[in-house]
Design an enzyme around this catalytic site. Structure first.
Site, PDB file in Angstrom:
ATOM      1  CG  HIS A  68      -1.637   1.249   1.477  1.00  0.00           C
ATOM      2  ND1 HIS A  68      -1.240   2.133   2.457  1.00  0.00           N
ATOM      3  CD2 HIS A  68      -2.706   1.822   0.864  1.00  0.00           C
ATOM      4  CE1 HIS A  68      -2.044   3.188   2.439  1.00  0.00           C
ATOM      5  NE2 HIS A  68      -2.946   3.026   1.487  1.00  0.00           N
ATOM      6  CD  GLU A  71      -2.747   2.771  -3.478  1.00  0.00           C
ATOM      7  OE1 GLU A  71      -3.110   3.963  -3.345  1.00  0.00           O
ATOM      8  OE2 GLU A  71      -3.279   1.829  -2.848  1.00  0.00           O
ATOM      9  CG  HIS A  72       0.005   6.339  -0.376  1.00  0.00           C
ATOM     10  ND1 HIS A  72      -0.411   7.434   0.332  1.00  0.00           N
ATOM     11  CD2 HIS A  72      -0.974   5.410  -0.244  1.00  0.00           C
ATOM     12  CE1 HIS A  72      -1.588   7.188   0.888  1.00  0.00           C
ATOM     13  NE2 HIS A  72      -1.945   5.952   0.562  1.00  0.00           N
ATOM     14  CD  GLU A 148      -4.711   5.438   3.394  1.00  0.00           C
ATOM     15  OE1 GLU A 148      -3.558   5.707   3.005  1.00  0.00           O
ATOM     16  OE2 GLU A 148      -5.508   4.734   2.741  1.00  0.00           O
TER      17      GLU A 148
END
Lengths: 447, 435
Positions: A68, A71-72, A148
């Protein structure tokens, strides 16, 4: 006998399906990139997606959250683009872009006017192999991801509870780790972790390109060859073998108490078979089982038995099945009790409904109605080409094929009550389940 | 090299036009609707709005419209809740009834094959809801459960606190779902009255898209809506803005504070609406590259997401924003928002920002019209905003016409850093209520 109840509608739906068959084609480039093209010419729009066969369940131990986090970081720069320029360029074309990560896949997409497809391919191909980022990019973005995590998980007791339950559901498989990662491990993720993961997994031989919308498949092939064709495949792409579950022999139970809980509930999650390529029958039966037990908030068996009647015991009662996974699916039940009904009574009532279902089987009328709805779903879903693109991407990254996706509506329609009962008897095994109680701080257990 | 290519494309790329043919339909009985006919898929998406919504609740019956809307599908005509759901599912139709501050929204999707039966069923829900005693208790329990959850959700607490401070006793100042006490006190008569007040023909807006002709739609609308009362309850009065600049802290145990901020906004029919819209897009449009996203997230990592928006409602205009940030950093984030407000109010925006944003807004607009569901929804929204039927072909020109001077003028008029109020729910470090 089953067919008689709703014959006119059911017959019509079956007949109409072939005429609506979606125009989907697929091919593969020599470097291993798989390409799926879904044509929909109703609006001059295209969705361009690249799916990688890598997700949170493929992370090296101790580095949860790296899929993840990467992904950022993919929105930072490349050798040709400055940080942030990718999204800025998409927006300058009037398009939107974003990305998402799951246990089995990571996907990037843009939605633009159909005549901008070539530029999207050029940029997405560029960042498949040529990502660049500074230490500063990594430090700042790690803070964003920690925020997040605070927002999605730590601020919401229901999410913490789900995360804990999921961790308990898997004894060995990495499906038990959260996609976003454990906080103490996110805090340690660095630039080298990201690059090492990127270099291994981000390559044409580990990717699926899905293009959906107002496009001509021959044109898509030409553009894909021009932009993705020259990319080198990853030489050290590991086989996708994750640690598998041993036989689960012992039921797990947990409670989670938090002063922020307003509405206690009980939930149970069983390990269940996932959709298998060429053998989706069991998953189809489980899909219908979930609908029968807890699909509709009014007419499902759990809703009827627990939310209606002389003494309703539940505010909500649900069942669900998730079969879209590479290694293992799950089947869940949950009951939110009405005030005054303790969680043990709610759980007993939930189990009583399941036990009765296992004895009596599905109501024929319910069964037929659910099939009609699933058939119509197929028509309604064609109104949303984005949704179709996601369906193919998710399937192809979890071990299914284009043919499996096309066959799925028919497989669903072929399910018999006997199939559902066989699937139910297999899945409802408490030794392979986690039961959790989410409780208020002052909640008293009556055990 | 990449940059040059991009630039060339911007120069040559004329945005595609929103190429939808909207028909203005009037039923034999006089009900107006907008229609986009599309026979590709054998179903129709129908969107209905009843203006008024939860703001029509009379004093002492807060939550009546909300509970009423939740009961429309829970028994109607000769069908109880179970019977209704079975009939609907057997037709593979779907209906939803969503109450909001200014409207009750009805969305329906039905197959061409059994359209008449589906419409008859929807008519029952709209015209002849039963409000059975057991259904009332069941749905009341669901509403109360939701209210209990909201009371412990920092984001919901922030929203509710802001509304209370901004609008006081006006319906805009409280949650349309009601309070636990007001919902417990609602009687069947309150629901019957709410139904009579909120679902009437004098406040109706209709749009359809899909597999249906104008003639069939006209017939359908008379059957569906013709038996509703001609007139409903009077609309609420204007909501006066009562909150000044400053910070309100609501103590709540959570690692990350949730923030809602804003001040007064601008009317949808104000001549400066488009410059204001473009300005907000640049300041806090919620995409990567907006000033707030750049300063608070990209440069400093203080939040996962931050955005602002214009909310021209029926009885008040707002410019609002929200974000969440750790207790230790939320004070810094609040200061950055204030500073960005000051900067934009004083200096406006740059020519590059304006051009990039116009290109985005004009390019992305036609992409919204991609399916029966989205089209029907956009069309009914246009009618609620009193926009002309040719708006989809003129809208981009209005965006294009916005100049740097327009934005600067409107920024000075609209953005009031000293009037910004922040409601912060959490345990923020170094922030305290000051008004």
């Amino acid at each position: 006998m089953l067919r008689r109840l709703a014959l006119p509608a059911a017959t019509w739906l079956m007949l109409s399906l072939p005429a609506l068959a979606e125009t989907v084609s697929d091919f593969r480039l020599p470097n291993g990139l798989e390409v799926v093209v879904i044509e929909d010419h109703r609006a001059p729009v295209v969705t361009h997606m690249v799916w990688y066969r890598v997700g949170a369940a493929d992370e090296p131990p101790g580095h949860s959250g790296i899929a993840h986090f990467l992904e950022h970081l993919m929105f930072k720069g490349t050798d040709e683009l400055a940080a942030g320029e990718f999204s800025a360029t998409v927006e300058a074309q009037g398009g939107d872009d974003n990305a998402f990560t799951s246990w089995d896949y990571t996907a990037y997409f843009q939605r633009v006017a159909a005549d901008r497809l070539d530029l999207m391919m050029k940029m997405e191909a560029d960042r498949m192999r040529d990502l660049e980022m500074t230490e500063e990019d990594v430090r700042t973005e790690r803070q964003v991801v920690l925020e997040e995590r605070s927002q999605r998980i730590d601020s919401d007791p229901g999410s913490i509870f789900s995360e804990q339950s999921r961790a308990a559901a898997y004894l060995n498989h990495p499906y038990g780790i959260p996609i976003i990662g454990w906080r103490h491990e996110i805090e340690q993720l660095d630039r080298e972790d990201a690059f090492s993961f990127y270099r291994t997994y981000y390559a044409p031989n580990n990717a699926i390109l899905v293009v959906a919308g107002d496009v001509d498949p021959a044109e898509v092939r030409r553009m894909a060859e021009a932009h993705y064709g020259p990319l080198q495949p990853s030489a050290n792409l590991p086989e996708r073998l994750r640690p598998q579950e041993p036989p689960q022999l012992s039921e797990r139970r947990l409670t989670f108490t938090d002063p922020r809980v307003a509405q206690p509930y009980v939930s149970r999650s069983y390990l269940a078979p996932a959709r298998q390529s060429g053998a989706q029958e069991k998953a189809a039966a489980l899909t219908i089982l979930a609908e029968l037990l807890g699909g509709s908030p009014t007419t499902s068996l759990l809703a009827r038995e627990l939310q209606f009647g002389e003494r309703p015991r539940a505010v909500w009662a649900q069942a669900w099945y998730n079969g879209g996974a590479l290694d293992s699916g799950s089947f869940g039940l949950a009951v939110v009790p009405v005030p005054g009904v303790p969680l043990d009574e709610a759980e007993e009532a939930m189990d009583a409904v399941v036990a009765r279902f296992l004895e009596e089987g599905p109501d024929p009328e319910d069964f037929e109605r659910i099939k009609i709805q699933l058939g119509a779903q197929d028509i309604y879903s064609r109104d949303n080409v984005d949704g179709l693109a996601r369906r193919y991407g998710a399937a192809l990254t979890t071990g299914l094929t284009v043919e499996d996706v096309k066959a799925w509506p028919d497989v669903l329609q072929a399910v018999t009550p006997e199939d559902v009962m066989a699937a139910a008897r297999e899945v409802f095994d408490r030794r392979r389940a986690v039961t959790g109680w989410l409780m208020q701080a002052d909640e008293e257990t009556s055990q | 090299m990449m940059l040059r290519l991009t630039f060339a494309l911007i120069l040559f790329a004329l945005p595609v036009r929103a190429d939808v043919q909207i028909q203005d339909v009037t039923s034999p009985g006089g009900i107006h609707a907008w229609l986009v006919e599309s026979h590709d898929l054998p179903f129709t998406a129908l969107e209905i709005r009843f203006r008024g919504g939860t703001s029509l609740d009379p004093e002492g019956a807060r939550g009546a419209v909300n509970l009423m809307a939740g009961l429309l599908e829970e028994g109607a005509g000769d069908l109880d809740a179970q019977g209704f759901a079975r009939a609907r599912d057997g037709l593979a139709a779907s209906f939803s009834f969503r109450p909001s501050t200014d409207a009750v929204a009805v969305s329906a999707r039905f197959l061409t094959e059994n359209r008449d039966e589906a419409v008859d069923l929807l008519r029952l829900a709209l015209v002849e809801p039963r409000f059975d005693a057991d259904a009332i208790e069941r749905v009341r329990g669901q509403v109360l459960s939701g209210l209990a959850s909201d009371a412990k959700d920092p984001t919901r607490i922030a929203g509710r606190t802001f509304d209370e401070k901004a609008f006081g006793a006006h319906p805009y100042g409280s949650d349309g779902s009601g309070t636990p006490d007001s919902v417990r006190a609602l009687m069947r008569d309150d629901l019957v009255a709410a139904h009579r007040a909120a679902l009437a023909r004098d406040r109706i807006y209709v749009a359809a898209a899909g597999d249906i002709t104008a003639e069939d739609l006209g017939t359908l609308l008379d059957r569906l809506l013709g038996d509703l009362p001609a007139e409903g309850a009077p609309m609420p009065s204007r909501a006066e803005w009562r909150i000044g600049g400053g910070v309100t802290v609501v103590e709540f145990p959570t690692p990350q504070a949730s923030v809602r901020f804003g001040h007064e906004g601008i009317k949808r029919d104000d001549p400066d609406f488009f410059p204001a819209y473009v300005l907000n897009e640049i300041l806090g449009g919620g995409r990567f590259g907006s000033r707030l996203m750049t300063e608070v997230r990209e440069k400093r990592g203080l939040t996962y997401g931050i955005g602002s928006y214009l909310a021209p409602m029926d009885h008040a205009e707002l410019m609002m924003g929200h974000f969440a940030s750790s207790n230790a950093t939320v004070g810094q984030a609040v200061e950055i928002v204030r500073e960005e407000w000051r900067r934009a109010a004083a200096e406006g925006v740059t020519a590059e920002e304006l051009e990039a944003t116009k290109t985005y807004l004009t390019g992305s607009y036609p992409l919204r019209f991609d399916g029966n569901g989205p089209i029907a929804s956009i069309l009914v929204g246009m009618q609620m905003e009193d926009l002309p039927i040719d708006y989809p072909v003129t809208r981009n020109a209005k965006v294009e016409a916005v100049t740097l001077e327009d934005v600067k003028r409107v920024a000075a008029r609209l953005l009031k850093p000293e009037a910004l109020h922040f409601v912060v729910v959490g345990e923020p470090e170094g922030l305290a209520s000051d008004g």
